[in-house]
Every structure is written in C-alpha cells, then in structure tokens.
Design a protein around this motif. Structure first.
Motif, PDB file in Angstrom:
ATOM      1  N   LEU A  33      36.923  42.552  61.869  1.00  0.00           N
ATOM      2  CA  LEU A  33      37.108  42.916  60.462  1.00  0.00           C
ATOM      3  C   LEU A  33      38.163  42.032  59.797  1.00  0.00           C
ATOM      4  CD1 LEU A  33      36.928  46.779  60.862  1.00  0.00           C
ATOM      5  CD2 LEU A  33      35.349  45.378  59.516  1.00  0.00           C
ATOM      6  N   LEU A  34      39.266  41.773  60.489  1.00  0.00           N
ATOM      7  CA  LEU A  34      40.291  40.895  59.919  1.00  0.00           C
ATOM      8  C   LEU A  34      39.749  39.503  59.656  1.00  0.00           C
ATOM      9  CD1 LEU A  34      43.473  41.898  61.936  1.00  0.00           C
ATOM     10  CD2 LEU A  34      43.040  42.282  59.505  1.00  0.00           C
ATOM     11  N   ARG A  35      38.905  39.010  60.557  1.00  0.00           N
ATOM     12  CA  ARG A  35      38.310  37.687  60.377  1.00  0.00           C
ATOM     13  C   ARG A  35      37.321  37.707  59.213  1.00  0.00           C
ATOM     14  NH1 ARG A  35      37.267  36.832  65.378  1.00  0.00           N
ATOM     15  NH2 ARG A  35      35.220  37.769  65.392  1.00  0.00           N
ATOM     16  N   GLU A  36      36.484  38.740  59.138  1.00  0.00           N
ATOM     17  CA  GLU A  36      35.487  38.827  58.069  1.00  0.00           C
ATOM     18  C   GLU A  36      36.121  38.970  56.689  1.00  0.00           C
ATOM     19  OE1 GLU A  36      32.781  42.003  58.951  1.00  0.00           O
ATOM     20  OE2 GLU A  36      32.007  41.013  60.738  1.00  0.00           O
ATOM     21  N   TYR A  37      37.241  39.669  56.615  1.00  0.00           N
ATOM     22  CA  TYR A  37      37.892  39.928  55.332  1.00  0.00           C
ATOM     23  C   TYR A  37      39.202  39.156  55.201  1.00  0.00           C
ATOM     24  CZ  TYR A  37      34.656  43.827  54.657  1.00  0.00           C
ATOM     25  OH  TYR A  37      33.536  44.596  54.479  1.00  0.00           O
ATOM     26  N   ALA A  38      39.308  38.035  55.867  1.00  0.00           N
ATOM     27  CA  ALA A  38      40.559  37.264  55.896  1.00  0.00           C
ATOM     28  C   ALA A  38      41.063  36.902  54.505  1.00  0.00           C
ATOM     29  CB  ALA A  38      40.366  35.992  56.728  1.00  0.00           C
ATOM     30  N   ASP A  40      40.242  38.618  51.665  1.00  0.00           N
ATOM     31  CA  ASP A  40      40.122  39.723  50.722  1.00  0.00           C
ATOM     32  C   ASP A  40      40.582  41.021  51.368  1.00  0.00           C
ATOM     33  OD1 ASP A  40      39.561  41.266  48.537  1.00  0.00           O
ATOM     34  OD2 ASP A  40      37.440  40.720  48.426  1.00  0.00           O
ATOM     35  N   ARG A  41      41.883  41.138  51.580  1.00  0.00           N
ATOM     36  CA  ARG A  41      42.462  42.305  52.252  1.00  0.00           C
ATOM     37  C   ARG A  41      42.213  43.586  51.460  1.00  0.00           C
ATOM     38  NH1 ARG A  41      46.314  43.022  56.568  1.00  0.00           N
ATOM     39  NH2 ARG A  41      45.599  40.937  57.050  1.00  0.00           N
ATOM     40  N   VAL A  42      42.210  43.527  50.142  1.00  0.00           N
ATOM     41  CA  VAL A  42      41.990  44.727  49.331  1.00  0.00           C
ATOM     42  C   VAL A  42      40.595  45.296  49.590  1.00  0.00           C
ATOM     43  CG1 VAL A  42      41.762  45.607  46.967  1.00  0.00           C
ATOM     44  CG2 VAL A  42      43.652  44.076  47.561  1.00  0.00           C
ATOM     45  N   THR A  43      39.590  44.443  49.646  1.00  0.00           N
ATOM     46  CA  THR A  43      38.229  44.911  49.923  1.00  0.00           C
ATOM     47  C   THR A  43      38.154  45.525  51.314  1.00  0.00           C
ATOM     48  OG1 THR A  43      37.309  43.263  48.431  1.00  0.00           O
ATOM     49  CG2 THR A  43      35.801  44.213  50.043  1.00  0.00           C
ATOM     50  N   LEU A  44      38.845  44.936  52.285  1.00  0.00           N
ATOM     51  CA  LEU A  44      38.884  45.508  53.630  1.00  0.00           C
ATOM     52  C   LEU A  44      39.474  46.919  53.584  1.00  0.00           C
ATOM     53  CD1 LEU A  44      38.714  45.492  56.728  1.00  0.00           C
ATOM     54  CD2 LEU A  44      40.920  44.290  56.742  1.00  0.00           C
ATOM     55  N   LEU A  45      40.565  47.093  52.861  1.00  0.00           N
ATOM     56  CA  LEU A  45      41.210  48.402  52.791  1.00  0.00           C
ATOM     57  C   LEU A  45      40.333  49.433  52.087  1.00  0.00           C
ATOM     58  CD1 LEU A  45      44.836  47.228  52.050  1.00  0.00           C
ATOM     59  CD2 LEU A  45      43.943  48.124  54.205  1.00  0.00           C
ATOM     60  N   VAL A  46      39.631  49.033  51.050  1.00  0.00           N
ATOM     61  CA  VAL A  46      38.711  49.944  50.362  1.00  0.00           C
ATOM     62  C   VAL A  46      37.581  50.346  51.311  1.00  0.00           C
ATOM     63  CG1 VAL A  46      37.019  50.135  48.481  1.00  0.00           C
ATOM     64  CG2 VAL A  46      39.273  49.120  48.050  1.00  0.00           C
ATOM     65  N   TYR A  47      37.033  49.379  52.030  1.00  0.00           N
ATOM     66  CA  TYR A  47      35.964  49.648  52.999  1.00  0.00           C
ATOM     67  C   TYR A  47      36.455  50.625  54.075  1.00  0.00           C
ATOM     68  CZ  TYR A  47      32.725  48.708  56.860  1.00  0.00           C
ATOM     69  OH  TYR A  47      31.841  48.826  57.899  1.00  0.00           O
ATOM     70  N   LEU A  48      37.626  50.350  54.638  1.00  0.00           N
ATOM     71  CA  LEU A  48      38.166  51.207  55.685  1.00  0.00           C
ATOM     72  C   LEU A  48      38.510  52.594  55.151  1.00  0.00           C
ATOM     73  CD1 LEU A  48      40.432  48.645  57.557  1.00  0.00           C
ATOM     74  CD2 LEU A  48      38.268  49.638  58.367  1.00  0.00           C
ATOM     75  N   PHE A  77      42.432  54.073  61.079  1.00  0.00           N
ATOM     76  CA  PHE A  77      41.524  53.384  60.171  1.00  0.00           C
ATOM     77  C   PHE A  77      42.215  52.439  59.198  1.00  0.00           C
ATOM     78  CE2 PHE A  77      38.689  56.554  61.774  1.00  0.00           C
ATOM     79  CZ  PHE A  77      37.441  55.974  61.704  1.00  0.00           C
ATOM     80  N   LEU A  78      43.401  52.778  58.741  1.00  0.00           N
ATOM     81  CA  LEU A  78      44.042  51.964  57.705  1.00  0.00           C
ATOM     82  C   LEU A  78      45.390  51.374  58.102  1.00  0.00           C
ATOM     83  CD1 LEU A  78      43.281  54.089  54.540  1.00  0.00           C
ATOM     84  CD2 LEU A  78      42.566  51.744  54.943  1.00  0.00           C
ATOM     85  N   GLY A  79      46.164  52.103  58.864  1.00  0.00           N
ATOM     86  CA  GLY A  79      47.526  51.678  59.171  1.00  0.00           C
ATOM     87  C   GLY A  79      47.612  50.278  59.753  1.00  0.00           C
ATOM     88  N   TRP A  80      46.741  49.960  60.680  1.00  0.00           N
ATOM     89  CA  TRP A  80      46.762  48.643  61.320  1.00  0.00           C
ATOM     90  C   TRP A  80      46.427  47.539  60.318  1.00  0.00           C
ATOM     91  CZ3 TRP A  80      42.439  45.634  61.207  1.00  0.00           C
ATOM     92  CH2 TRP A  80      41.234  46.271  60.891  1.00  0.00           C
ATOM     93  N   ALA A  81      45.584  47.839  59.331  1.00  0.00           N
ATOM     94  CA  ALA A  81      45.152  46.817  58.372  1.00  0.00           C
ATOM     95  C   ALA A  81      46.184  46.594  57.268  1.00  0.00           C
ATOM     96  CB  ALA A  81      43.810  47.209  57.756  1.00  0.00           C
ATOM     97  N   LEU A  82      47.098  47.542  57.103  1.00  0.00           N
ATOM     98  CA  LEU A  82      48.144  47.388  56.094  1.00  0.00           C
ATOM     99  C   LEU A  82      49.252  46.459  56.563  1.00  0.00           C
ATOM    100  CD1 LEU A  82      48.490  51.067  54.874  1.00  0.00           C
ATOM    101  CD2 LEU A  82      47.551  49.131  53.603  1.00  0.00           C
TER     102      LEU A  82
END
Length: 95
Positions: A33-38, A40-48, A77-82
């Motif tokens: 997921l980090l690679r796919e949304y490298a 566009d972090r905001v879109t990753l967070l909305v998705y998650l 789901f979100l903490g790691w991506a923030l």
C-alpha cells in the motif's frame, strides 16, 4: 514453473490476510500500500479509513463481546500509515 506471488488481501469479514493469515493489513500489505500510494498519502488514508469502518462493523458483528478495541483497530488500519519516515519530516527549528 514458478507461480506469481499471491497478493496480501483481506478475507472479509475476518480481516485476516488471504496469503499469510496475519491480521490485515499485514506487513506485506502495508508495504504494498505504501508503494502504491507513495505520491498520495491522503488518498491512502481515506482508503484505509473506509476499510477501518468496514472492519469495525464486521468484526463487531462476528463477535460483539470480543471484538478489537477501537484504538487497536485505529493503530492497525491507520496508525502505521500516519507515521512518516524521518527523511520526510521537516527539519527541526534551530534555536
């Protein structure tokens, strides 16, 4: 012949990884997921966030007395991506 690697996707409503059986998103799914949304972090967070909503409802329905706590689900789901890598952090102000 070598088969291609299987994607690390969730089994719903259990929210376990189809490939490694770890709680989803597993480590491999997070890296993917980090690679796919490298860029566009905001879109990753909305998705998650949407997946967190789905998982909270489904896991509670499966086992209302032993479902994960909201803070556990948030971290999962979100903490790691923030968290941002140190190289992405702004420089600390100089005194």
């Amino acid at each position: 012949m070598v088969s291609p690697p299987r994607p690390h996707l969730p089994i719903r409503p259990l929210w376990l990884c189809r490939t490694c059986a770890a709680p989803w998103p597993c480590a491999t799914a997070r890296l993917t997921l980090l690679r796919e949304y490298a860029h566009d972090r905001v879109t990753l967070l909305v998705y998650l966030g949407g997946l967190l909503h789905d998982a909270a409802g489904q896991l509670h329905t499966l086992n209302p007395h032993d479902a994960p706590e909201p803070t556990q689900l948030f971290d999962r789901f979100l903490g790691w991506a923030l968290r941002r890598p140190a190289s992405d952090s702004p420089a600390a102000p100089q005194p």
